[in-house]
Design an enzyme around this catalytic site. Structure first.
Site, mmCIF file in Angstrom:
data_model
loop_
_atom_site.group_PDB
_atom_site.id
_atom_site.type_symbol
_atom_site.label_atom_id
_atom_site.label_comp_id
_atom_site.label_asym_id
_atom_site.label_seq_id
_atom_site.Cartn_x
_atom_site.Cartn_y
_atom_site.Cartn_z
ATOM 1 N N ALA A 85 -3.662 184.995 60.838
ATOM 2 C CA ALA A 85 -4.153 184.338 62.047
ATOM 3 C C ALA A 85 -5.502 183.652 61.865
ATOM 4 C CB ALA A 85 -4.259 185.378 63.168
ATOM 5 N N GLU A 86 -6.015 183.622 60.626
ATOM 6 C CA GLU A 86 -7.375 183.116 60.426
ATOM 7 C C GLU A 86 -7.570 181.715 61.000
ATOM 8 O OE1 GLU A 86 -7.024 186.439 57.473
ATOM 9 O OE2 GLU A 86 -5.693 184.940 58.363
ATOM 10 N N VAL A 87 -6.640 180.800 60.728
ATOM 11 C CA VAL A 87 -6.827 179.431 61.201
ATOM 12 C C VAL A 87 -6.833 179.375 62.720
ATOM 13 C CG1 VAL A 87 -4.363 178.791 61.182
ATOM 14 C CG2 VAL A 87 -6.111 177.034 60.809
#
Length: 263
Positions: free
Chosen positions: A131-133
């Site tokens: 989910a970083e982006v």
């Protein structure tokens, strides 16, 4: 207070359990503890292989979005270092490592699973994502190197670049995990696989693993030494604070509902 539990059986299989339910969120202290623990297990001749799993409805939901955006510059640097050291230690660990993914594996939680040589997921409703982006976080060196090396190009595009969320069946179909089993037998199956892989000649296994991952480990090693890590300047900016707050609001109710349904 430790957030990891360790049990070593007579056959030399170590079971390491993340013990901070319900979401087993990561912070610098946990990652530092994990690196120290696995460094010790690496030189313990009684340990032949390891399983990593977690208590509660999540394997790990990754970094704590409630506290991470508020870190000052020193806190950010400590966390980036801990991410590179923690994941770098596991990815280079010289003995067989099996992940028993019992629930949600999000962001750093999925990276943790990708560090393992064999991955088993429980056949239960869960969220699996990088989910970083979506939360406006750029990857430190170790997580990105591991994800890029361990995911097929199509899976990497969907998860790393586009931030898709998938379920356990899709993770199996995309070869992100090797097996999908009923939750009741997850840990037993993981231990059995660890026992099987522990039967490989240990020196040949360690050498082959190191050489197979040489390119990634070289870059991770440089980052751990303070070279070539662009995140050591300002890492968590205003974009991350806005994005993470929005994701936290949108996802907290869903995750709480899923957790209560799985408990």
């Amino acid at each position: 207070m430790s957030t990891l539990k360790l049990a070593v059986a007579k056959d030399g299989i170590a079971v390491v359990t993340l013990a901070n339910p319900p979401m087993n969120a990561m912070d610098a202290a946990l990652l530092e503890e994990m690196a120290n623990l696995f460094e010790g297990l690496a030189v313990d001749r009684a340990v032949r292989a390891a399983v990593i799993t977690a208590d509660g409805p999540a394997f790990s939901a990754g970094l704590n979005l409630k506290t991470t955006p508020g870190l000052d510059r020193l806190g950010q640097r400590r966390l980036v270092d801990a991410l590179n050291n923690g994941f770098g230690t596991l990815y280079a660990w010289p003995k067989p490592l099996v992940a028993a993914v019992n629930g949600h594996a999000i962001a750093g939680g999925l990276i943790l699973a990708l560090c393992a040589d064999w991955r088993i997921v429980a056949d239960t409703p869960m969220h699996i994502s990088l989910a970083e982006v979506r939360v406006g976080v750029t990857y430190p060196v170790a997580p990105l190197q591991i994800a890029r090396a361990e995911l097929a190009p199509s899976a990497a595009r969907r998860l790393i670049l586009l931030g898709e969320t998938i379920d356990a069946a899709s993770a199996e179909a995309l070869a992100i995990v090797d097996e999908r089993v009923p939750p009741k037998i997850l840990l037993a199956r993981a231990v059995a696989q660890a026992q099987r892989h522990a039967g490989l000649p240990p020196q040949a296994f360690a050498t082959t693993k190191r050489e197979l991952r040489a390119a990634e480990l070289e870059r991770i090693g440089a980052a751990r030494a303070g070279q070539g890590e662009p995140r050591l300047a300002a890492w968590l900016g205003e974009e991350m604070r806005r994005a993470s707050a929005a994701v936290l609001r949108a996802s907290s109710a869903v995750l709480r509902g899923a957790a209560s349904g799985l408990s």
